[in-house]
Structure formats: C-alpha cells, structure tokens
Write a protein that holds these residues in place. Structure first.
Motif, PDB file in Angstrom:
ATOM      1  N   ALA A 111       0.831  -1.206   0.000  1.00 36.36           N
ATOM      2  CA  ALA A 111       0.000   0.000   0.000  1.00 36.36           C
ATOM      3  C   ALA A 111       0.866   1.256   0.000  1.00 36.36           C
ATOM      4  O   ALA A 111       0.582   2.212  -0.733  1.00 36.36           O
ATOM      5  CB  ALA A 111      -0.926  -0.015   1.210  1.00 36.36           C
ATOM      6  N   GLU A 116      -1.021   4.362  -1.311  1.00 31.86           N
ATOM      7  CA  GLU A 116      -2.285   4.242  -0.581  1.00 31.86           C
ATOM      8  C   GLU A 116      -1.986   4.333   0.926  1.00 31.86           C
ATOM      9  O   GLU A 116      -1.967   3.336   1.636  1.00 31.86           O
ATOM     10  CB  GLU A 116      -2.970   2.922  -0.920  1.00 31.86           C
ATOM     11  N   ARG A 119      -4.588   2.959   3.562  1.00 30.64           N
ATOM     12  CA  ARG A 119      -4.558   1.490   3.643  1.00 30.64           C
ATOM     13  C   ARG A 119      -3.310   1.015   4.392  1.00 30.64           C
ATOM     14  O   ARG A 119      -3.379   0.122   5.232  1.00 30.64           O
ATOM     15  CB  ARG A 119      -4.610   0.886   2.239  1.00 30.64           C
TER      16      ARG A 119
END
Length: 166
Positions: A111, A116, A119
């Motif tokens: 992630a 991300e 996440r």
C-alpha cells in the motif's frame, strides 16, 4: 497436532523443505539479493503447491516483499492476495501470528509503494493492535518502522520521528 498425525514422512520432509526455502528467501531479502531471494521463494511456493500443503503465507509474504523491492507491484499484489488465503485475522494464538506478521506487513508495504497511505496506516494499526493483544512486543519494531515511513510519506516528519521512538 491432529493433522500431523495423518501426515506421512514425505509430507513432513516436504514441509521442512518449504521452511528451508522460505528462510533462505528471507536471508537473501535481508541482504538485498532480491533475485536470489525470489528464486528460493518461488521454490518454496512451487514445492508447497506440488505437495498440496496449506499455510504458505510466509512464502507469499516474502514473494510480495521481493516484488515490491524489484518494482513489480502487480506481482506483489497477487502474492499478498494469495497470502491472505491461508490467514485468519482473528487468530488468537501466537502460532498463527508469525504468518500474520508477514502478510499484514507485506500488504502495508505494498500500500505504501502504491501511495495508498490510508490502507498502509490501517495495516500498521492492525499489526500493532494485535501485537499488543497477544503480547508480541518483539515484533513491534518492524511495524513501527513501517508506521514511520507511512507518516513520513504523508509529510508528517514529527510523527514519523515519534513512531521510531515508541
């Protein structure tokens, strides 16, 4: 232990080979020899698949981490998904968590590599929470390091520093 009572000698030896290949893959990963690590990791996965064993989450974890370091995020994503197939986040014993350590951490690393950050932060939060719950303090440093890197990627240098001091 009951499943092991129904295991013949060849399956036991096969499991030992998988463990050896996984350990060699981890060693080469730690040394930065990603190609050699990938070779041993693929042997572990292949050997495990040929013998219809389950519980290969550590091999898929290292496969994911190796692919992340090599910039192959698509292959890393596949490895993380395969690793989750033999893992239960609700395990309450130490026995299941060496694998868990790995797959959650690999997902957090993936992630982070994909940008991300939310996440990645969730993965770190789950790891640290489970380590606290199961009293697995010796696993916390790698999760705290990942947490610091996630906070640094989010532009929060002070919180990243604090994570390393925890």
């Amino acid at each position: 232990l009951l499943p092991s009572l129904n295991t013949d000698e060849s399956q036991i030896v096969s499991g030992i080979w998988v463990d050896i290949f996984q350990q060699l893959a981890w060693c080469y990963y730690d040394l930065g020899a990603y190609d050699a690590g990938l070779d041993y990791c693929q042997r572990a996965v292949s050997h495990d698949d040929q013998n219809s064993q389950t519980g290969c989450s550590p091999a898929y974890t290292i496969l994911a981490l190796l692919n992340i370091r090599r910039g192959n995020l698509t292959e890393a994503d596949v490895a993380v998904r395969k690793g989750w197939e033999n893992f239960d986040l609700q395990w309450q014993t130490y026995a299941g968590w060496p694998e868990t350590l790995s797959i959650l951490e690999a997902e957090g690393e993936l992630a982070l590599a994909q940008g991300e950050l939310d996440r990645a932060a969730r993965c770190v939060h789950q790891l640290l929470g489970k380590y606290e719950e199961l009293k697995l303090q010796h696993f916390k440093p790698s999760a705290l390091y990942l947490q610091a890197r996630v906070k640094l990627a989010a532009g929060n240098k002070e919180k990243a520093h604090q994570a390393l001091c925890d």
